[in-house]
Design a protein around this motif. Sequence first.
Motif, PDB file in Angstrom:
ATOM      1  N   ALA A 181      26.311  39.424  36.123  1.00  9.93           N
ATOM      2  CA  ALA A 181      27.582  40.622  35.994  1.00  9.93           C
ATOM      3  C   ALA A 181      28.908  40.070  35.813  1.00  9.93           C
ATOM      4  CB  ALA A 181      27.460  41.365  37.245  1.00  9.93           C
ATOM      5  N   ALA A 182      29.238  38.680  35.458  1.00 12.23           N
ATOM      6  CA  ALA A 182      30.417  38.141  35.004  1.00 12.23           C
ATOM      7  C   ALA A 182      30.987  38.794  34.012  1.00 12.23           C
ATOM      8  CB  ALA A 182      30.118  36.628  35.014  1.00 12.23           C
ATOM      9  N   GLY A 183      30.178  38.738  32.807  1.00 12.78           N
ATOM     10  CA  GLY A 183      30.890  39.300  31.395  1.00 12.78           C
ATOM     11  C   GLY A 183      31.442  40.722  31.455  1.00 12.78           C
ATOM     12  N   ILE A 184      30.677  41.738  32.207  1.00 14.45           N
ATOM     13  CA  ILE A 184      31.062  43.127  32.362  1.00 14.45           C
ATOM     14  C   ILE A 184      32.365  43.225  33.299  1.00 14.45           C
ATOM     15  CG2 ILE A 184      29.761  43.702  34.452  1.00 14.45           C
ATOM     16  CD1 ILE A 184      30.487  45.943  31.273  1.00 14.45           C
ATOM     17  N   ALA A 185      32.389  42.099  34.374  1.00 14.92           N
ATOM     18  CA  ALA A 185      33.618  42.077  35.179  1.00 14.92           C
ATOM     19  C   ALA A 185      34.775  41.776  34.598  1.00 14.92           C
ATOM     20  CB  ALA A 185      33.327  41.254  36.397  1.00 14.92           C
ATOM     21  N   GLY A 186      34.687  40.860  33.767  1.00 16.75           N
ATOM     22  CA  GLY A 186      35.762  40.415  32.872  1.00 16.75           C
ATOM     23  C   GLY A 186      36.155  41.667  31.516  1.00 16.75           C
ATOM     24  N   LEU A 187      35.071  42.067  31.149  1.00 14.75           N
ATOM     25  CA  LEU A 187      35.269  43.428  30.280  1.00 14.75           C
ATOM     26  C   LEU A 187      36.139  44.461  30.832  1.00 14.75           C
ATOM     27  CD1 LEU A 187      34.623  44.234  27.270  1.00 14.75           C
ATOM     28  CD2 LEU A 187      33.050  45.859  28.498  1.00 14.75           C
ATOM     29  N   ILE A 188      35.684  44.882  32.153  1.00 11.91           N
ATOM     30  CA  ILE A 188      36.345  45.850  32.801  1.00 11.91           C
ATOM     31  C   ILE A 188      37.784  45.371  33.012  1.00 11.91           C
ATOM     32  CG2 ILE A 188      36.604  47.080  34.955  1.00 11.91           C
ATOM     33  CD1 ILE A 188      33.413  47.093  35.229  1.00 11.91           C
ATOM     34  N   LYS A 189      38.000  44.226  33.553  1.00 12.57           N
ATOM     35  CA  LYS A 189      39.594  43.717  33.932  1.00 12.57           C
ATOM     36  C   LYS A 189      40.378  44.001  32.445  1.00 12.57           C
ATOM     37  CE  LYS A 189      42.043  39.401  34.568  1.00 12.57           C
ATOM     38  NZ  LYS A 189      41.932  38.078  35.018  1.00 12.57           N
ATOM     39  N   THR A 190      39.587  43.383  31.411  1.00 10.71           N
ATOM     40  CA  THR A 190      40.457  43.348  30.182  1.00 10.71           C
ATOM     41  C   THR A 190      40.727  44.827  29.671  1.00 10.71           C
ATOM     42  OG1 THR A 190      39.328  41.275  29.638  1.00 10.71           O
ATOM     43  CG2 THR A 190      40.661  42.453  27.947  1.00 10.71           C
ATOM     44  N   ALA A 191      39.811  45.708  29.728  1.00 12.82           N
ATOM     45  CA  ALA A 191      40.049  47.080  29.726  1.00 12.82           C
ATOM     46  C   ALA A 191      41.220  47.744  30.308  1.00 12.82           C
ATOM     47  CB  ALA A 191      38.637  47.887  29.528  1.00 12.82           C
ATOM     48  N   LEU A 192      41.258  47.359  31.537  1.00 15.73           N
ATOM     49  CA  LEU A 192      42.471  47.995  32.429  1.00 15.73           C
ATOM     50  C   LEU A 192      43.695  47.307  31.968  1.00 15.73           C
ATOM     51  CD1 LEU A 192      40.797  47.662  35.878  1.00 15.73           C
ATOM     52  CD2 LEU A 192      41.349  49.678  34.799  1.00 15.73           C
ATOM     53  N   ILE A 193      43.580  45.948  31.564  1.00 13.79           N
ATOM     54  CA  ILE A 193      44.920  45.357  30.995  1.00 13.79           C
ATOM     55  C   ILE A 193      45.271  46.067  29.647  1.00 13.79           C
ATOM     56  CG2 ILE A 193      45.786  43.296  29.784  1.00 13.79           C
ATOM     57  CD1 ILE A 193      44.207  41.683  31.835  1.00 13.79           C
ATOM     58  N   GLU A 233      50.773  48.249  18.869  1.00 13.29           N
ATOM     59  CA  GLU A 233      49.309  48.771  18.719  1.00 13.29           C
ATOM     60  C   GLU A 233      48.414  47.742  17.979  1.00 13.29           C
ATOM     61  OE1 GLU A 233      48.142  51.634  20.192  1.00 13.29           O
ATOM     62  OE2 GLU A 233      50.142  51.461  20.943  1.00 13.29           O
ATOM     63  N   ASP A 234      49.026  46.792  17.246  1.00 10.19           N
ATOM     64  CA  ASP A 234      47.997  45.706  16.755  1.00 10.19           C
ATOM     65  C   ASP A 234      47.865  44.612  17.685  1.00 10.19           C
ATOM     66  OD1 ASP A 234      50.696  44.776  16.624  1.00 10.19           O
ATOM     67  OD2 ASP A 234      50.543  43.855  14.772  1.00 10.19           O
ATOM     68  N   VAL A 235      48.070  44.533  19.056  1.00 11.77           N
ATOM     69  CA  VAL A 235      47.601  43.646  19.779  1.00 11.77           C
ATOM     70  C   VAL A 235      46.359  43.661  20.630  1.00 11.77           C
ATOM     71  CG1 VAL A 235      48.385  42.509  21.938  1.00 11.77           C
ATOM     72  CG2 VAL A 235      50.069  43.421  20.353  1.00 11.77           C
ATOM     73  N   TYR A 236      45.637  42.725  20.469  1.00 12.51           N
ATOM     74  CA  TYR A 236      44.270  42.880  20.717  1.00 12.51           C
ATOM     75  C   TYR A 236      44.060  41.735  21.916  1.00 12.51           C
ATOM     76  CZ  TYR A 236      43.218  45.582  16.778  1.00 12.51           C
ATOM     77  OH  TYR A 236      43.403  46.755  15.782  1.00 12.51           O
ATOM     78  N   ALA A 237      42.711  41.805  22.413  1.00 11.31           N
ATOM     79  CA  ALA A 237      42.374  40.834  23.669  1.00 11.31           C
ATOM     80  C   ALA A 237      41.021  40.538  23.193  1.00 11.31           C
ATOM     81  CB  ALA A 237      42.495  41.778  25.004  1.00 11.31           C
ATOM     82  N   VAL A 276      35.847  41.676  21.381  1.00  8.08           N
ATOM     83  CA  VAL A 276      37.180  42.181  20.988  1.00  8.08           C
ATOM     84  C   VAL A 276      37.653  43.537  21.406  1.00  8.08           C
ATOM     85  CG1 VAL A 276      39.061  42.236  19.108  1.00  8.08           C
ATOM     86  CG2 VAL A 276      37.146  40.728  18.767  1.00  8.08           C
ATOM     87  N   LEU A 277      38.709  43.661  22.217  1.00 10.57           N
ATOM     88  CA  LEU A 277      39.117  44.858  22.863  1.00 10.57           C
ATOM     89  C   LEU A 277      40.640  45.121  22.137  1.00 10.57           C
ATOM     90  CD1 LEU A 277      38.513  44.837  26.467  1.00 10.57           C
ATOM     91  CD2 LEU A 277      37.037  46.016  24.549  1.00 10.57           C
ATOM     92  N   GLY A 278      40.815  46.434  21.725  1.00 12.28           N
ATOM     93  CA  GLY A 278      41.958  46.975  21.058  1.00 12.28           C
ATOM     94  C   GLY A 278      42.671  48.128  22.190  1.00 12.28           C
ATOM     95  N   LYS A 279      43.848  48.327  22.173  1.00 12.90           N
ATOM     96  CA  LYS A 279      44.372  49.135  23.060  1.00 12.90           C
ATOM     97  C   LYS A 279      43.970  50.627  22.754  1.00 12.90           C
ATOM     98  CE  LYS A 279      48.626  46.643  23.557  1.00 12.90           C
ATOM     99  NZ  LYS A 279      50.492  46.691  23.435  1.00 12.90           N
TER     100      LYS A 279
END
Length: 818
Positions: free
Chosen positions: A436-448, A487-491, A506-509
């Motif tokens: 579950a490590a990857g989904i924890a990191g994804l949820i954190k990054t989506a919140l960021i 808007e062109d900043v990604y994670a 890759v996540l975008g705003k």
Amino acid sequence: MKSSDVTNWLVKEIALLVGRHPEELDIREPFSSYGLDSAKVMLLSGELGAALDIPISPTVFWDYPTIQELSFYLCERGLRGNDEVATASSIAPDQRESIAIVGMGCRFPGITGVGEFWEHLLRGTDAVREYPADREKLGEVKVDRQGGYLDGIDGFDYPFFHMSYREAIRMDPQQRLLLEVTWEALMDAGISPELWANTQSGVFIGISNSDYGRRELEAADGFHIHSVMGGALCIAANRLSYFLGLHGPSMAIDTACSSSLVAVHQACHSIWSGESQQAIAGGVNVILSNGVTSSLAEAGMLASDDRCKTFDAQADGYVRGEGCGVVILKPLTKALQDGDDIYAVIPGSALNQDGRSNGITAPNQSAQEKLLLSAYARAGIQPSQIGYIEAHGTGTFLGDPIEVKALGQVLSNGRQADDLIYLGSVKSNIGHLESAAGIAGLIKTALIMKHEVVPPNLHFHTWNPEIPRTGFPFLVPVKCEALKLGEDVYAGVSSFGFGGTNAHIVLGKPPLVRNVDQTSEMEPFVFTLSAARKDGLSLLAQKYVDWLQKAEKYDLPAMGAALSRGRKHHEHRLAIVVSSKESLITALQDYVRAFESSSLWHYGYVASQPAEAVFWFGDYDGGNPGDTGEEVIINDPVFRQSYFVVTQLYRNLADDTFQQEGKFNAFAKQYAYAQMLRHWGITPKSCVGEGIGRLTADVLDGRLSLVQAAQSLVHGEPTDLGQLEIGVDFKDIAICLLTVPPGVAQYANTVIVIECRDELACLQVQCDLYTKGLLVPTGSARTRKLPHMLPTYPWHHQSCWKTTIANAEEPNNITCFC
């Protein structure tokens, strides 16, 4: 020094270091095959650097894992980088729209729900602790090390999911977690689950551990078919599809620590290919065995202080953790069309494998670089657009430098020296959740990406000396930092499996969507809550009191829209007319304290098969309230139009000598109210009336036209009409329009009187109808539903844990059609 000279030096020194003859060493075999551990590699790298008179990082033995490859690299430096950039540049971007993350749910150590998770991240909370004492009471062997452990692992609301206790105790707690967290994620997305039933919706779940299922299958107290399904990894995904009635792909994915991020990658590609309309993706991990933990500790993989000190000079291993995370995914255009609130978007992702590295569990910098280049190319962005990286970041002394070096090689290109990238790892907060490590990191990054704030990374003080600082644009935040604007900043989110399967997403705003209901004064609306149990409804009401009292930013109409349009409505229901935050808090508190009737709120119980409605219309007796000719002031457009049509008929048919204006006005209001209720979606089982009311019932049931009824009324014909005899079941709900005819109560279970003299009265009626199961108030259709991070469902957890006592009388008779 020539390549052959380096080869001979390495063969000689390694042979001495491991106590073998030089001729026994195969220069094409990985260093791990010679018995070189991390300590010996660090010693060897120092001696090699001295011999070549250049600094040699020990991580180079993982980048070039054989004597042959390392010798060639050291003597032919600079060739590899150009080749890889050319390879990456040949990858075409995905010609597909981004995937929207519209909902998230999580159960992490000490945390229930995305709202709590974000609060803990901002505060920099360390959730690692001793193994929970309550597990020893369940008969579990104590795990000797601290970790990121969940509370109440035995608790499960099995009646909610229509299961028996017999089945629930044989279910892996990972399956139970997935059921509850997936439900919470759908609620967070504002998606009532029945809307997805019988659709091509996919389920992709990362899961690797099976401590509970393995113990159950090895138990000596008898074997049960529920144990097979309860412990099978595939059922973790299949059970979600079964419960929700989904027909898209349904699969469990095991790539070890990268499982859940691989699951998200697969879900996105299933949507892009058209195989799934939308998807549920996530992962879960529960630790119930001390054996694995002890083995990891003996191998030197766990941190001495049980803390992930990611990127820090004191990094010496990781700490194990438990948790469950789920995201709800839709194509971006569909999410915007549905009015969904969006956390972040996924424009692209990539998977690859380390291949033949220095041991099957060893990372490979070259593979990680290729992974990053592929992910950014497929997302159609430049590495210079990355503003945040959620690293795999386990906190190992050599693993962290390999990862950061790969990031630096890719992300430094085309970037100004002062254009820094924030670097973090959620493992420093909650431990390494493995599958579950990857989904924890994804949820954190989506919140960021949603909030544009980067929370602090814990246990970081001084950079790991093996991580190059020159030319690498990374900053590890030790306090909350603002994400770079634009808007062109990604994670990017990375997750690496210990078997070599790597994933990067890759996540975008989220796109900016203006809420059309930006009014200075809030219009009153109906606020609805529901739960499967009455005590659960009280708990949920208290949760909203606590949430509202703490909330600094809130949009009550949007919250109301989310609760009415984006929730499953359960049997026990509460409805409140809201005009302000204060009035809502007061009404909720009153309900929690009272549990009885109140003028502030409406409560009702709706059976699984709701009662039907019968419209009752009374006669005009000259003294009925509302039957005079006063102005109609409610703003319902259907009521006003219907009332206008009838009054126009009256003016066209009646002459100046007509003296029955009160009767005609009563008929007009009865008809208009009935049309309004029908427009709300309340279709009566039948219409019953007496006197004037019988005339109204005849019109609504189609026995008379409106014109015929108006003519009969003007000519005085309905005066001899009696009650219309139509069968009424006692379970039916009588909706009396304007007045209550005598004797109605003896025919129907509940009586609701409809007379709305103003807008507030109209909303009170909607409350009454909602709590009887006849109506779900929708509020303004222009209000966007903003369901994110609202209080989670109040589960009624009961202990469900398999005992060691066999029950000889227990049936074991599930039919299998395999």
